[in-house]
Design a protein around this motif. Sequence first.
Motif, PDB file in Angstrom:
ATOM      1  N   LYS A 114      15.627 -27.426  37.203  1.00 30.31           N
ATOM      2  CA  LYS A 114      16.828 -28.014  36.622  1.00 30.31           C
ATOM      3  C   LYS A 114      16.457 -28.821  35.372  1.00 30.31           C
ATOM      4  O   LYS A 114      15.324 -29.286  35.230  1.00 30.31           O
ATOM      5  CB  LYS A 114      17.527 -28.943  37.618  1.00 30.31           C
ATOM      6  CG  LYS A 114      18.044 -28.258  38.863  1.00 30.31           C
ATOM      7  CD  LYS A 114      19.225 -27.357  38.547  1.00 30.31           C
ATOM      8  CE  LYS A 114      19.813 -26.739  39.809  1.00 30.31           C
ATOM      9  NZ  LYS A 114      20.972 -25.864  39.495  1.00 30.31           N
ATOM     10  N   ILE A 156      17.749 -32.115  33.875  1.00 28.48           N
ATOM     11  CA  ILE A 156      18.582 -33.292  34.116  1.00 28.48           C
ATOM     12  C   ILE A 156      17.932 -34.475  33.425  1.00 28.48           C
ATOM     13  O   ILE A 156      16.709 -34.660  33.506  1.00 28.48           O
ATOM     14  CB  ILE A 156      18.730 -33.581  35.623  1.00 28.48           C
ATOM     15  CG1 ILE A 156      19.383 -32.371  36.333  1.00 28.48           C
ATOM     16  CG2 ILE A 156      19.562 -34.831  35.856  1.00 28.48           C
ATOM     17  CD1 ILE A 156      19.433 -32.502  37.846  1.00 28.48           C
ATOM     18  N   ASP A 181      23.394 -33.093  33.455  1.00 24.96           N
ATOM     19  CA  ASP A 181      22.684 -31.851  33.708  1.00 24.96           C
ATOM     20  C   ASP A 181      22.957 -30.893  32.551  1.00 24.96           C
ATOM     21  O   ASP A 181      24.104 -30.591  32.236  1.00 24.96           O
ATOM     22  CB  ASP A 181      23.198 -31.258  35.032  1.00 24.96           C
ATOM     23  CG  ASP A 181      22.434 -30.017  35.485  1.00 24.96           C
ATOM     24  OD1 ASP A 181      22.042 -29.207  34.630  1.00 24.96           O
ATOM     25  OD2 ASP A 181      22.272 -29.847  36.708  1.00 24.96           O
ATOM     26  N   THR A 208      21.144 -27.848  32.436  1.00 25.63           N
ATOM     27  CA  THR A 208      20.482 -26.611  32.840  1.00 25.63           C
ATOM     28  C   THR A 208      21.143 -25.417  32.169  1.00 25.63           C
ATOM     29  O   THR A 208      20.462 -24.491  31.700  1.00 25.63           O
ATOM     30  CB  THR A 208      20.514 -26.458  34.376  1.00 25.63           C
ATOM     31  OG1 THR A 208      19.970 -27.644  34.986  1.00 25.63           O
ATOM     32  CG2 THR A 208      19.707 -25.252  34.817  1.00 25.63           C
ATOM     33  N   ARG A 256      21.182 -33.562  44.001  1.00 27.54           N
ATOM     34  CA  ARG A 256      20.787 -32.856  42.787  1.00 27.54           C
ATOM     35  C   ARG A 256      19.588 -33.500  42.103  1.00 27.54           C
ATOM     36  O   ARG A 256      18.921 -32.864  41.275  1.00 27.54           O
ATOM     37  CB  ARG A 256      21.974 -32.782  41.821  1.00 27.54           C
ATOM     38  CG  ARG A 256      23.120 -31.917  42.324  1.00 27.54           C
ATOM     39  CD  ARG A 256      24.392 -32.146  41.531  1.00 27.54           C
ATOM     40  NE  ARG A 256      24.982 -33.464  41.788  1.00 27.54           N
ATOM     41  CZ  ARG A 256      26.167 -33.852  41.343  1.00 27.54           C
ATOM     42  NH1 ARG A 256      26.897 -33.023  40.598  1.00 27.54           N
ATOM     43  NH2 ARG A 256      26.629 -35.052  41.636  1.00 27.54           N
TER      44      ARG A 256
END
Length: 474
Positions: free
Chosen positions: A380, A382, A396, A398, A452
Amino acid sequence: MAPVRRRQTRRRTLLGTLSGVVLAMAAVLTAPAASADIPGKDEIAKSDNMHHLANIPKPGPFSAVDAYGTDWAFKGKYAFAGNYNGFTVFDISRPAKPKIVSVVQCPGAQNDVSIAGDLLFLSTDRSMSDDSCQAVPKPATDKTAWEGIKIFDISDVRNPRYVKAVETKCGSHTNTLVPGKRGTAYIYVSSYSPNSTFPDCQPPHDLISIVKVPLKKPAEASVLSEPVLFPDGGNPGDGQPWPNGTSATSGCHDLTAYPDKDLMAGACMGDGVLFDIEDREKPRVVTSVRDDENFAFWHSATFNNKANKIVFTDELGGGSAATCNATIGQQKGANAIYDIVGKGDKAKLVFRSYYKIPRPNTDTENCVAHNGSLIPVKGKDIMVQAWYQGGISVWDFTDSRKPKEIGWFERGPFDDKNLILGGSWSAYYYNGYIYSSDIQKGLDVIDIRDKRTDKGKRVKLDILNAQSQPDYFD
């Protein structure tokens, strides 16, 4: 932060904004009508996943309104917080109960910090009477005035020891530590906005300064070279006033190295730049981009961990203006996300999207994109980021085309009648927690508890200089 041109001392005026002293600081503004979406003066608002663990106010010598809290560096269980009047060392072994270990008074603005081994590097971006910690401001028109990099020995964090000073052209607005080989470190010094009346800061200043530091003999540190990065002069700017103007390039504001990838990203006023730094002593421009429509001042940069994306920030208004509102909109004063497409010398920066915090701010809150760092979650992209009085945003990216916020923390206006510089200058993630340097309120520690981001808590570092990114998963 973008500085104000000093009339006598060299506090540069850029886009009608500041870096040392807020132009609009004493201006009385009309606050908008109260809104349920905007917290009241000093009131804290946040998303449910952001847990505020601690606040430590600025210590006595730094308590004045114009003693701005600035950037962070981390080593082991210690956090080092810059301030326009020096720096503070915190013990963060218990993040919910941080303690002040020592306070070093050394005025100089901005006093951004980086660490290598037992050495701390402090940026002085104000022309001073000499290179001591007892110096006072002195006109930059005076050849004897000094500004640049100061070096401290922090092997004893309770008694940091001043070791050496290295003068650099146009001072040191920020500094970027790049590890070398055989016990050597390089400090890439960013500075800008020259003036023909300043003997040590002459136009066109299309360069950076590289300070070479033998880590075992720091007193031998010196300027190795002053490579010209923009032989064509860089972005000429459009000559338009804020908020619609694009800054001309006359140096760089901030450089973020990714040493393990031999890459560096430059935020250079009017240009966003990707560098090859395989040869630490000879950084080389690979490609650059401009956004004359929406970017006023390229301020800082962050790679994702794979180094196939860069987030650039636009410090519209120099950090001293209220730009998080419907009048300015969501594309100015924002982040711009670029994918790095291609390899080596064929790499290009391809724009994908903008990201700006979605919450409204009052007209007495300076708010714009500022300093942040990655939260290390494998697979990811972030990051946590400071937005001055816009607070702290965890977001985020991504999907480069569809960035989204996943957590936030903010206070209401520092003053509900006057625009006074405040809010989070730098918010970085270090060993499981977010540490924010609030310009007026001091140290904030925040724990984000979210599925997350929770995997980021497993990643531990010995040192973090946000402008020298580690490879978290190598």
